[in-house]
Each structure stands twice: as C-alpha cells, then as structure tokens.
Motif scaffolding. Structure first.
Motif, PDB file in Angstrom:
ATOM      1  N   ARG A 291       7.493   2.448   1.931  1.00  0.00           N
ATOM      2  CA  ARG A 291       8.460   3.286   2.653  1.00  0.00           C
ATOM      3  C   ARG A 291       8.551   2.738   4.072  1.00  0.00           C
ATOM      4  NH1 ARG A 291       5.779   6.296   6.388  1.00  0.00           N
ATOM      5  NH2 ARG A 291       3.530   6.441   6.086  1.00  0.00           N
ATOM      6  N   GLU A 292       9.635   3.095   4.781  1.00  0.00           N
ATOM      7  CA  GLU A 292       9.708   2.706   6.190  1.00  0.00           C
ATOM      8  C   GLU A 292       8.518   3.331   6.900  1.00  0.00           C
ATOM      9  OE1 GLU A 292      13.448   3.168   8.241  1.00  0.00           O
ATOM     10  OE2 GLU A 292      14.522   2.124   6.637  1.00  0.00           O
ATOM     11  N   GLY A 293       7.822   2.528   7.684  1.00  0.00           N
ATOM     12  CA  GLY A 293       6.597   2.982   8.323  1.00  0.00           C
ATOM     13  C   GLY A 293       5.373   2.790   7.446  1.00  0.00           C
ATOM     14  N   GLY A 294       5.589   2.409   6.186  1.00  0.00           N
ATOM     15  CA  GLY A 294       4.505   2.164   5.253  1.00  0.00           C
ATOM     16  C   GLY A 294       3.803   0.844   5.549  1.00  0.00           C
ATOM     17  N   ILE A 295       2.875   0.480   4.692  1.00  0.00           N
ATOM     18  CA  ILE A 295       2.000  -0.653   4.955  1.00  0.00           C
ATOM     19  C   ILE A 295       1.982  -1.644   3.788  1.00  0.00           C
ATOM     20  CG2 ILE A 295      -0.436  -1.330   5.313  1.00  0.00           C
ATOM     21  CD1 ILE A 295       0.785   0.069   7.736  1.00  0.00           C
ATOM     22  N   ILE A 296       2.018  -2.912   4.163  1.00  0.00           N
ATOM     23  CA  ILE A 296       1.723  -4.017   3.252  1.00  0.00           C
ATOM     24  C   ILE A 296       0.477  -4.668   3.812  1.00  0.00           C
ATOM     25  CG2 ILE A 296       2.495  -6.255   2.386  1.00  0.00           C
ATOM     26  CD1 ILE A 296       5.364  -5.194   2.522  1.00  0.00           C
ATOM     27  N   LYS A 297      -0.482  -4.952   2.945  1.00  0.00           N
ATOM     28  CA  LYS A 297      -1.735  -5.554   3.403  1.00  0.00           C
ATOM     29  C   LYS A 297      -1.796  -7.028   3.012  1.00  0.00           C
ATOM     30  CE  LYS A 297      -4.725  -1.545   3.685  1.00  0.00           C
ATOM     31  NZ  LYS A 297      -5.920  -0.878   3.170  1.00  0.00           N
ATOM     32  N   PHE A 298      -2.342  -7.812   3.937  1.00  0.00           N
ATOM     33  CA  PHE A 298      -2.579  -9.229   3.710  1.00  0.00           C
ATOM     34  C   PHE A 298      -4.087  -9.431   3.640  1.00  0.00           C
ATOM     35  CE2 PHE A 298      -3.301 -13.629   4.609  1.00  0.00           C
ATOM     36  CZ  PHE A 298      -2.196 -14.306   4.138  1.00  0.00           C
ATOM     37  N   ASP A 299      -4.563  -9.897   2.497  1.00  0.00           N
ATOM     38  CA  ASP A 299      -5.989 -10.139   2.292  1.00  0.00           C
ATOM     39  C   ASP A 299      -6.361 -11.446   2.985  1.00  0.00           C
ATOM     40  OD1 ASP A 299      -8.548 -10.673   1.386  1.00  0.00           O
ATOM     41  OD2 ASP A 299      -8.108 -10.158  -0.703  1.00  0.00           O
ATOM     42  N   MET A 300      -7.181 -11.359   4.022  1.00  0.00           N
ATOM     43  CA  MET A 300      -7.562 -12.532   4.801  1.00  0.00           C
ATOM     44  C   MET A 300      -8.603 -13.390   4.073  1.00  0.00           C
ATOM     45  SD  MET A 300      -5.563 -12.220   7.354  1.00  0.00           S
ATOM     46  CE  MET A 300      -6.156 -13.388   8.562  1.00  0.00           C
TER      47      MET A 300
ATOM     48  N   ASP B 234       0.821  -1.209   0.000  1.00  0.00           N
ATOM     49  CA  ASP B 234       0.000   0.000   0.000  1.00  0.00           C
ATOM     50  C   ASP B 234       0.854   1.257   0.000  1.00  0.00           C
ATOM     51  OD1 ASP B 234      -2.569  -0.956  -0.142  1.00  0.00           O
ATOM     52  OD2 ASP B 234      -3.222   0.040   1.692  1.00  0.00           O
ATOM     53  N   ASP B 235       1.967   1.219   0.737  1.00  0.00           N
ATOM     54  CA  ASP B 235       2.797   2.412   0.913  1.00  0.00           C
ATOM     55  C   ASP B 235       4.234   1.952   1.110  1.00  0.00           C
ATOM     56  OD1 ASP B 235       3.756   4.932   1.455  1.00  0.00           O
ATOM     57  OD2 ASP B 235       2.714   5.161   3.364  1.00  0.00           O
TER      58      ASP B 235
END
Length: 160
Positions: free
Chosen positions: A50-59, A47-48
């Motif tokens: 960068r350090e502090g950014g987000i990776i999303k895991f679709d449940m 999603d973002d």
C-alpha cells in the motif's frame, strides 16, 4: 537495447521500456507477489503493499533495508524508495500484452551506479523469460555484458 539516461534537475533518470506479450495483471503479479518476486529478485520482499507500505531488501547479512512505497495504483504504478533514489514501475495495457516501464531516479552517479542499472536490465530480462516459460542460463554473463555497456554510457554522459 540500453536504458535511456537523462539528466534532470536533481540528478538523472534511467528509463527502461519493455513490450511484453502478457496482460498487465500477470506482469503486476511478478512485481508484487512475493513468490514470483523471489524468482527474479530474491533479496526483495513486499511486507505491506500500500502507499506508505514497506518493501524489504535482504542485505544478506541478517539485516534488511526498508524501502517505503511512495505510490501504488493497482495494475498500473509501483514506486518506492531505493536508498537515496527511487524506483518506479509503470504498466500500460496494449492490444497484445502490455508495456512495462521502469524508471530509476538517481540522485548521484557513483561507481556503483552502472552495476545497479545493469542489474535492473537483467531483472527485466528475467521477468520476460519467466513469463514466457524460458530461463536465462547465466544471469551473471548477461549482467557482465550489460555492465560494460553501462559503464561506457555513464562515462559518456555530458559533465554537469
């Protein structure tokens, strides 16, 4: 070859290492570009970046788990949270391509741990196959073989 499982102060590390015949930039794109990421781990999405950014895991139930990017060095390091654990990819240029290292820091070994580790092992196989223009006929069959070996490997660890 199975990952190396090592006991450390706060749990265990599981280390995979692959030598790939592709440049760091090409392998990095497999880890960070959503169109390529979807081909080997369809539940993950950056999603973002960068350090502090987000990776999303679709449940797969309409919800997403957000994982924070802890360290990011372009073409070199991508580390993020993975539930209570951490996953770290490192890339090292080599004369004929690069070395890909994946380290999962596992805080607590559970019955699910061998499943996850076998999954990462298959993911690395799939990345390599995709880069080489090959396909793996049955990821599930490959996973089952690796899973059985990881169950054994975790059972054989010295008890703390």
């Amino acid at each position: 070859m199975l990952a190396v499982i090592t006991q450390v102060a706060n749990g265990h590390t599981v280390r995979f290492e692959r030598r790939l015949k592709h440049p760091v930039e090409k392998v990095w794109s497999m880890l960070t570009e959503n169109d390529k990421l979807a081909k080997w781990f369809s539940e993950l999405r950056v999603d973002d970046l960068r350090e502090g950014g987000i990776i999303k895991f679709d449940m797969q139930d309409g919800t997403f788990e957000e994982m924070e990017i802890l360290e990011l060095k372009e073409h070199s390091v991508l580390e993020y949270t993975w539930g209570e654990d951490q996953v770290r990819f490192e890339l090292y240029p080599e004369p004929k391509g690069c070395r890909l290292v994946l380290i999962e820091k596992v805080s607590k070994i559970t019955a699910h741990t061998p499943r996850d580790i076998a999954g990462w092992d298959v993911c690395l196989d799939v990345i390599e196959a995709l880069l080489e223009g090959r396909t793996i006929e049955s990821r599930k069959d490959v996973w089952k073989i690796k899973y059985d070996k990881y169950v054994q490997a975790f059972e054989n660890l010295p008890q703390a």
